[in-house]
Design an enzyme around this catalytic site. Structure first.
Site, PDB file in Angstrom:
ATOM      1  N   HIS A 100       3.687  -0.775  -0.768  1.00 27.40           N
ATOM      2  CA  HIS A 100       2.699  -1.376   0.109  1.00 27.40           C
ATOM      3  C   HIS A 100       2.259  -0.446   1.227  1.00 27.40           C
ATOM      4  CE1 HIS A 100       4.029  -5.754  -1.057  1.00 27.40           C
ATOM      5  NE2 HIS A 100       3.627  -5.030  -2.087  1.00 27.40           N
ATOM      6  N   GLY A 101       2.589   0.832   1.109  1.00 26.69           N
ATOM      7  CA  GLY A 101       2.120   1.805   2.074  1.00 26.69           C
ATOM      8  C   GLY A 101       3.065   1.985   3.245  1.00 26.69           C
TER       9      GLY A 101
END
Length: 427
Positions: A272-273
């Site tokens: 998710h970064g």
């Protein structure tokens, strides 16, 4: 045009010394002989041992390799012996596979010099979650000086228990155990360690001061729930570098109370970064100030560089944040500020977020976006984002939809733009 004037680039004082202890069996002491070259040892010398140190090998305390017999008690005994030794000490976990349950290594210790924890083995977590009294597997706590190294692997065996995780439907879910937790560690160093298939977070740092983590390899399937790679909260002067993180959640998440945090040369994805937050979920959260993320690559992630806060949050702030020299490869939502963060299954307030976001700098962000919206700044209508700078943004669309070009969107933000701007800046 907004500039970088006023942002403070913090220096990082990172020590790599160690000192360890344990709660259990506090009176246990080994008999220690002399090894080669006059090095005192108990159970053999470890690779790269320091002259004059004492080595505590878990095999000599009853640990059984093979991954079938629980060796938790043997690890505790070896740890206590190392903690109470009044000299240089190294805990050695040699090559092999060891099954261990929940264990806490508690300081302070007697040694006047750092302890080194050399993990050459693969450690496997027990899979019966009823054996965990709290959501941690291996915890290092209240230690001034800690080195964990050795090239070994922590295998949380999360694939056996992920089916019990309902956090995507229930915001008040019971978290599964984090694989490695550092709690109240000063002058810490984590290097050359692998973490696979954590039941929940892989690595968590809470109330740490002067902590460096580098050369880590963290992996879990992209659909594994809540398997954040590294979560940092209530910590100061933490540096994470030269690591590869592929998980089912944030590669790195920076929570409340974190100050002077540096992320450098990290490869992230899938996942998710890299996220600041989520912030504002709980009362009395501390500010997040002085975050640097640079020289990193994100690949096939659901988000890129994200700041996320809950609506209706108590007041706090996130300020002095620099994202610089970042490569995006097929990343959804490459640049996003989301002050309406409300994951599915959550019960969210309708009031605006009261987390004040200011002095945010995006510089030299380039690569490809899998979503048509390349820049999305959704700030609070009650406290609009202040002094958000975007300089040299060069993103191209790589998705499957037919779009003419990437777009950007801004709401409730005072932003400035300079250099290359692809997509075109929102006004």
């Amino acid at each position: 045009m907004a500039t970088a004037r006023g942002i403070i680039l913090y220096s990082f004082l990172l020590c790599s010394f160690a000192l360890v202890s344990s709660r259990a069996n506090a009176g246990y002491h080994p008999r220690v002989g002399r090894g080669q070259g006059g090095v005192a040892h108990h159970g053999g010398r470890g690779r790269g041992s320091i002259p004059g140190e004492t080595i505590f090998n878990v095999l000599q305390y009853g640990a059984k390799p093979g991954g079938k017999k629980d060796s938790t008690e043997a690890f505790m005994k070896a740890w206590v012996a190392a903690c109470h030794w009044r000299g240089k000490a190294r805990l050695l976990i040699p090559q092999g596979i060891f099954l261990i349950g929940q264990v806490t290594f508690q300081g302070p210790c007697n040694s006047p010099t750092p302890i080194i924890v050399q993990v050459a083995a693969t450690l496997k977590a027990v899979t019966d979650i009823s054996e965990f009294a709290s959501p941690e597997w291996v915890t290092f706590e209240d230690i001034n000086g800690l080195i964990v190294t050795g090239g070994g692997t922590f295998d949380g065996q999360g694939d056996v228990v992920w089916k019990y995780n309902d956090c995507r439907r229930n915001s008040n879910c019971q978290l599964l155990p984090t694989s490695i937790k550092f709690n109240s560690i000063t002058n810490g160093n984590l290097r050359g360690i692998n973490s696979v298939n954590a039941k929940s977070f892989h690595i968590a740092m809470n109330r740490c001061q002067n902590f460096r983590a580098f050369g880590l390899h963290i992996t879990a399937p992209e659909d594994s729930p809540n398997t954040d790679g590294i979560h940092i909260s209530s910590s100061n002067f933490v540096k994470v570098s030269k690591s590869i993180i592929s998980t089912g959640d944030d590669c790195i998440s920076i929570g409340q109370g974190s100050t002077n945090i540096s992320i450098n040369k990290v490869t992230c994805g899938p996942g998710h970064g890299i996220s600041i937050g989520s912030l504002g979920k709980y009362p009395d959260e501390k500010d997040v100030i002085g975050i640097i993320v640079k020289n990193s690559t994100l690949m096939n992630t659901d988000n890129g560089l994200r700041i996320k806060t809950w609506p209706g949050s108590p007041p706090s702030q996130a300020s002095g944040i620099l994202f610089q020299d970042i490569i995006m490869k097929n990343v959804k939502n490459p640049i996003i500020i989301d002050q309406l963060y409300c994951p599915s299954g959550s019960s969210c307030r309708t009031q605006p977020s009261r987390v004040r976001i200011s002095n945010i700098h995006y510089r030299n962000i380039r690569g490809t976006s899998s979503s048509p919206l390349g820049v999305n700044l959704m700030c609070s209508p009650q406290f609009p984002c202040q002094n958000v700078e975007l300089f040299d943004i060069n993103l191209r669309y790589s998705g499957k939809r037919r779009v003419s070009a990437l777009t950007s969107s801004c709401s409730n933000v005072k932003a400035g733009f300079g250099g290359v701007q692809i997509p075109p800046p929102c006004r």
